[in-house]
Motif scaffolding. Sequence first.
Motif, short mmCIF file in Angstrom:
data_model
loop_
_atom_site.label_atom_id
_atom_site.label_comp_id
_atom_site.label_asym_id
_atom_site.label_seq_id
_atom_site.Cartn_x
_atom_site.Cartn_y
_atom_site.Cartn_z
N TYR A 31 0.82 -1.21 0.00
CA TYR A 31 0.00 0.00 0.00
C TYR A 31 0.85 1.26 0.00
O TYR A 31 0.39 2.34 0.32
CB TYR A 31 -0.95 -0.02 1.21
N HIS B 57 -7.95 -12.71 -0.66
CA HIS B 57 -7.53 -11.32 -0.74
C HIS B 57 -6.21 -11.18 -1.48
O HIS B 57 -6.07 -10.36 -2.37
CB HIS B 57 -7.43 -10.70 0.66
N HIS C 134 -8.88 -4.21 -6.36
CA HIS C 134 -8.10 -3.02 -6.00
C HIS C 134 -7.79 -2.21 -7.25
O HIS C 134 -7.88 -2.71 -8.36
CB HIS C 134 -6.79 -3.44 -5.32
N HIS D 246 -14.96 -5.08 -1.99
CA HIS D 246 -14.74 -5.21 -0.54
C HIS D 246 -16.07 -5.24 0.22
O HIS D 246 -16.15 -5.85 1.28
CB HIS D 246 -13.80 -4.11 -0.03
N PHE E 120 -8.03 -5.47 9.99
CA PHE E 120 -8.37 -5.30 8.58
C PHE E 120 -9.88 -5.09 8.41
O PHE E 120 -10.33 -4.21 7.67
CB PHE E 120 -7.93 -6.53 7.77
N HIS F 43 -11.74 -1.82 6.90
CA HIS F 43 -12.54 -1.85 5.68
C HIS F 43 -14.01 -1.59 5.93
O HIS F 43 -14.72 -1.10 5.05
CB HIS F 43 -12.30 -3.14 4.89
CU LIG Z 1 -8.14 -5.37 -0.30
#
Ligand SMILES: [Cu+2]
Lengths: 136, 275
Positions: free
Chosen positions: A108, B38, B54, B63, B212, B216
Motif C-alpha cells: 500500500y 484477498h 483493488h 470489498h 483489517f 474496511h
Molecule cells: Cu483489499
Amino acid sequence: MSEDTHATELTRRRMLQGAAAALTVATGTVVIGLAGPGGGAATAADPGASDSFDEVFQGRRIQGRPADGGSHHHGGGAGTGYEVRIDGDELHMMRNADGTWISVVNHYQTFATPRALARAAVNDLQGATLVPIVTA
Amino acid sequence: MGVRKNQANLTAQEKRAFVNAVLALKANGGYDPFVTTHNQFIVSDVDNGERTGHRSPSFLPWHRQYLLEFERALQAVDPSVNLPYWDWTADRTATAGIWGADFMGGNGRSSDGQVTTGPFAFSGGNWRLNVNTDSRTYLRRQLGTGVAQLPSRADTESVLAITTYDAAPWNSSSAGFRNNLEGWRGVNLHNRVHVWVGGQMATGMSPNDPVFWLHHCFVDKLWSEWQKRNPGKTYLPTAGTPDVVDLNERMKPWNTVTPADLLDHSGTYTYDTGF
Ligand SMILES: [Cu+2]
Ligand SMILES: [Cu+2]
C-alpha cells in the motif's frame, strides 16, 4: 551487468553501508524509500532496461533485473517487466500506472525504483525468508 | 438485519462476542481462505490488465461483498455478531481503546514487531498465520512507523466532497472519489491506514490482522456516506469498459453479484451513525 557497473555498484554499496550504519546508530532504524506525507507517495524513476542491481543490503543479497514477465503467476497483461529477488527468492512486485513500484510486502506504499522496493522489503523482513505465494 | 457499530461504542460483551467469533472461525479453518482470496486479487489486480479488488472502480463493491461474506461466516458461529468499524479519524493513537488487550491487542514489540497482548498474540496459541509473505507466523504491527499520522477528519471530508465516483483510465492514476478514498492519489485515506498499522497490514495478506475488517468496514461506511450525500451520482463505469467491472457485470470470485446489486445495503445492514 557489465564489469563497469559492477565496480561502481560495489563502491556505491560500501558508501551506502557506511551511511546506513551511521543512520542506524543515530536513530535505531534505517529509513529507505521516499514515503511522502500521504504514507507513500514516491516519485517515479524509470529503472531503464539496463538498470540491474546485485548487492548485499543489511546482510541480504538483493538482485533486480529486467524480465519478460514469464515468471508471473497471473501474467495476463501485468507487464511488470522486472524481477526482484531476495537471497534468491522472488519478491512479488508490480508497477503502477505512474511508474512507481509496489511489492507484496509493501503493498500500500509506492517506491520510486525496484531497488528501493527491495531494500524496504529487507527492512520489513528482519531476516525472515520469503515464502512462495499461495494462490489457491 | 444487522447494525454495524463504531468499535469505540461496543460493550465489553459485544467485543468479546466479536473476538470469540473470529477465533472460532480461525480454529475451524474458515478464516485463512479469506486471506488467500484477498492476496490472490492483490497480486493479480494490475493497472494495465484485469483488475477487480483493488486499483479499479470495483474496489468498493468488491470489498463490500468480501466483508459481507466474512460477516456471514462470523454469524454462522454467533448470529448476534455484526462487523464493527474503526473510525481512524477519531481513534488515532497507538494507545486508543481499539488496541486494548480485550479487543485487537496492542502494538508490536520493538525487537521483532510481534504483537504480544490481546487475543491475537502468538503466545496465546490461537493466532498462527498460515498464509503469509514470509517465514514468520506471528502477527506483527508497527503502529505509526511507516507513516506518522492517520488520515484526519478534514482529509476525509475533502475526499467525500469529490462528486464523481471514478474516472478513466479506471486504475491507480484515476481522479474521482474511489481512487482518492483508496489512496493511490490525493490525501490518501485507505492505503495510508494499512501503512500506519504496519506488519501484515502493510502486505497483500493484510486480512491476517483482524483489524483489517474494522478498517474496511469504515471504508465501506465512507462509501455509504458518499452515496447519501450524492443521491444523483452512481457507480462508474456503466458499460463496455475493458479489464474493469462495469455497473452490471458480475465480480470474481463469486460471479453472483454486480456492483449494481450492492449499491443499496440497507436491506442487509445499516450503520449506527453518519460520518
Ligand atoms: Cu483489499
Ligand atoms: Cu485495504
